[in-house]
Design an enzyme around this catalytic site. Structure first.
Site, PDB file in Angstrom:
ATOM      1  N   TYR A 281       0.826  -1.215  -0.139  1.00 12.41           N
ATOM      2  CA  TYR A 281       0.098  -0.075   0.128  1.00 12.41           C
ATOM      3  C   TYR A 281       1.062   1.197   0.126  1.00 12.41           C
ATOM      4  O   TYR A 281       0.437   2.341  -0.264  1.00 12.41           O
ATOM      5  CB  TYR A 281      -1.005   0.211   1.306  1.00 12.41           C
ATOM      6  CG  TYR A 281      -2.246  -1.043   1.094  1.00 12.41           C
ATOM      7  CD1 TYR A 281      -2.124  -1.938   0.060  1.00 12.41           C
ATOM      8  CD2 TYR A 281      -2.984  -1.187   2.390  1.00 12.41           C
ATOM      9  CE1 TYR A 281      -3.188  -2.659  -0.073  1.00 12.41           C
ATOM     10  CE2 TYR A 281      -3.886  -2.211   2.480  1.00 12.41           C
ATOM     11  CZ  TYR A 281      -4.328  -2.981   1.090  1.00 12.41           C
ATOM     12  OH  TYR A 281      -4.995  -3.964   1.101  1.00 12.41           O
TER      13      TYR A 281
ATOM     14  N   LYS B 221       3.229 -15.233   2.751  1.00 12.44           N
ATOM     15  CA  LYS B 221       3.189 -16.098   1.581  1.00 12.44           C
ATOM     16  C   LYS B 221       4.643 -16.377   0.972  1.00 12.44           C
ATOM     17  O   LYS B 221       5.022 -15.864   0.010  1.00 12.44           O
ATOM     18  CB  LYS B 221       2.322 -15.125   0.435  1.00 12.44           C
ATOM     19  CG  LYS B 221       1.979 -16.119  -0.827  1.00 12.44           C
ATOM     20  CD  LYS B 221       1.006 -17.163  -0.477  1.00 12.44           C
ATOM     21  CE  LYS B 221       0.529 -17.967  -1.889  1.00 12.44           C
ATOM     22  NZ  LYS B 221      -0.344 -18.982  -1.493  1.00 12.44           N
TER      23      LYS B 221
ATOM     24  N   ASP C  47      -3.504 -17.754   2.225  1.00 11.76           N
ATOM     25  CA  ASP C  47      -4.550 -18.388   1.621  1.00 11.76           C
ATOM     26  C   ASP C  47      -5.177 -19.561   2.523  1.00 11.76           C
ATOM     27  O   ASP C  47      -6.345 -19.652   2.834  1.00 11.76           O
ATOM     28  CB  ASP C  47      -4.450 -18.937   0.021  1.00 11.76           C
ATOM     29  CG  ASP C  47      -3.028 -19.849   0.117  1.00 11.76           C
ATOM     30  OD1 ASP C  47      -2.355 -19.825   1.040  1.00 11.76           O
ATOM     31  OD2 ASP C  47      -2.895 -20.358  -0.782  1.00 11.76           O
TER      32      ASP C  47
ATOM     33  N   ASP D  61      -5.299  -6.536   6.018  1.00 10.94           N
ATOM     34  CA  ASP D  61      -6.588  -5.736   5.673  1.00 10.94           C
ATOM     35  C   ASP D  61      -7.691  -6.759   5.294  1.00 10.94           C
ATOM     36  O   ASP D  61      -8.878  -6.703   5.545  1.00 10.94           O
ATOM     37  CB  ASP D  61      -6.248  -5.015   4.499  1.00 10.94           C
ATOM     38  CG  ASP D  61      -7.208  -3.741   3.995  1.00 10.94           C
ATOM     39  OD1 ASP D  61      -8.337  -3.742   4.691  1.00 10.94           O
ATOM     40  OD2 ASP D  61      -7.321  -3.226   3.031  1.00 10.94           O
TER      41      ASP D  61
ATOM     42  N   ASP E 164     -11.028  -8.036   7.863  1.00 15.83           N
ATOM     43  CA  ASP E 164     -12.347  -7.969   7.447  1.00 15.83           C
ATOM     44  C   ASP E 164     -13.322  -9.188   7.322  1.00 15.83           C
ATOM     45  O   ASP E 164     -14.176  -9.375   7.821  1.00 15.83           O
ATOM     46  CB  ASP E 164     -12.279  -7.157   6.091  1.00 15.83           C
ATOM     47  CG  ASP E 164     -12.009  -5.621   6.103  1.00 15.83           C
ATOM     48  OD1 ASP E 164     -12.158  -5.279   7.309  1.00 15.83           O
ATOM     49  OD2 ASP E 164     -11.944  -5.072   4.866  1.00 15.83           O
TER      50      ASP E 164
END
Length: 354
Positions: A140, A190, A222, A246, A250
């Site tokens: 980001y 990852k 994942d 993020d 959520d």
């Protein structure tokens, strides 16, 4: 005295922060913490008054405060103004200006609301986890290009960059959080694909040597997303990068059945920042139906992380728990057979249980 800057923001922000301040004042009467409140503007309301979503005076006041309690920003009213002036820019400005490097998102499934979860009760019952998300680094904030011609075709790109100090800082906070909870930390990355994740994992493993009392394990993002849906009870503390955090935070937020109950804290270099995860909901603003419990629970986190008032924090959390257990429900979580209450009544009921 402990100075708390209150930023109501837009929409239901004023209602939910007013509710949380009432609860904090009741807590202060009991525990004599010495709380002092000062109100400042940010978001769309600040734009309407000053032409800026984050006035310099607001940021300066926050930098000098012991903590910041925030409501919500945004609304259709400001959708068509210049992108640099939109209410959401206030959040980015506060994160940068206060050095907010970590977001803490607790997710707890209340027994009284277990039927409101989209997951089966036997899967979700007893879930109580904390997601620690790095907030100011990663993809980001990396270099990016929205459009360029390469080998005759248009492309865009973003870069993910993390330094060792950035990873150490967020991981240390996560280990310390796990140490005072149930002693288990899951680091999500990852590393099978990304070089930045391989550095992340190596740094976390090295830092774990300083926290022998904490059990450390690793999951690819994942698999972590899948496990949150299959068996959320296995998690105590999760630490991860900005983008992965993020997404996972959520996902985890819906486990409890309502985002109106979800608090958050952003830990900073200068001060820390506390807010519910829900939006400004301008369509219900001023109707006395907003659920302020997420903001009230954010106030509990404020006591815990900024003022080291653990007993007071637990008192608020217990008061909310008792309110739900006694069958009181705001509109967003109401079901037949329960007692429907508004924002103001919910606040009074929680105060009575402190």
């Amino acid at each position: 005295m402990k100075k708390i800057i209150v930023i109501p923001g837009d929409g239901i922000g004023k209602e939910v922060t007013d509710s949380a301040v009432k609860v904090l004042k009741k807590i202060d009467e009991k525990f004599q913490i010495g709380l002092e409140f000062e109100y400042r503007d940010a978001g769309g309301t600040a734009y309407d008054k000053f032409g800026e979503p984050l006035p310099a005076e607001t940021l300066d006041a926050c930098k000098k405060a012991d903590a910041v309690l925030f409501g919500a920003v945004g609304g259709k009213k400001w959708d068509n103004i210049d992108v640099d002036k939109r209410p959401e820019k206030a959040l980015f400005g506060l994160r940068k200006g206060l050095g907010l490097f970590a977001n803490l998102r607790p997710v707890k499934v209340y027994d009284a609301l277990i039927d409101g979860s989209p997951l089966k009760p036997e899967l979700v019952g007893g879930s109580d986890l904390l997601i620690v998300r790095e907030l100011v680094g990663g993809i980001y904030f990396g270099e990016r290009c929205e459009s360029e011609i390469y080998n005759g075709v248009e492309r865009a790109w973003d870069t993910e960059i993390y330094s060792v100090p950035e990873i150490e800082r967020i991981a240390k906070l996560a280990f310390e959080s796990a140490k005072i909870r149930r002693g288990k930390l899951t680091s999500v990355d990852k590393a099978n694909v990304l070089a930045s994740s391989r550095l992340w994992r190596r740094v976390v493993i090295e830092l774990a040597k300083n926290f022998p009392e904490v059990e450390l394990n690793h999951l690819y993002v994942d698999n972590a997303a899948m496990q949150l849906a299959l068996n959320p009870k296995q998690f105590d503390v999760i630490v991860t990068s900005n983008m992965f955090g993020d997404i996972l935070s959520d996902e985890a937020a819906v486990i409890g059945g309502s985002i109106g109950l979800m608090p958050s804290a952003s830990i900073g270099e200068l001060t820390s920042f506390y807010e519910p995860i829900h939006g400004s909901a301008p369509d219900i603003a001023g109707k006395n139906i907003a659920n302020s419990m997420g903001t009230i629970l954010s106030a509990a986190m404020l006591l815990r992380y900024s003022l080291n008032a653990e007993e007071a924090a637990k008192n608020i959390e217990s008061a909310v728990d008792k309110t739900l257990a006694d069958g009181y429900r705001t509109a967003d979580i109401y079901q037949d057979g329960f007692k429907k209450i508004g924002t103001d009544e919910a606040t009074e009921i929680i105060c009575d249980r402190i």
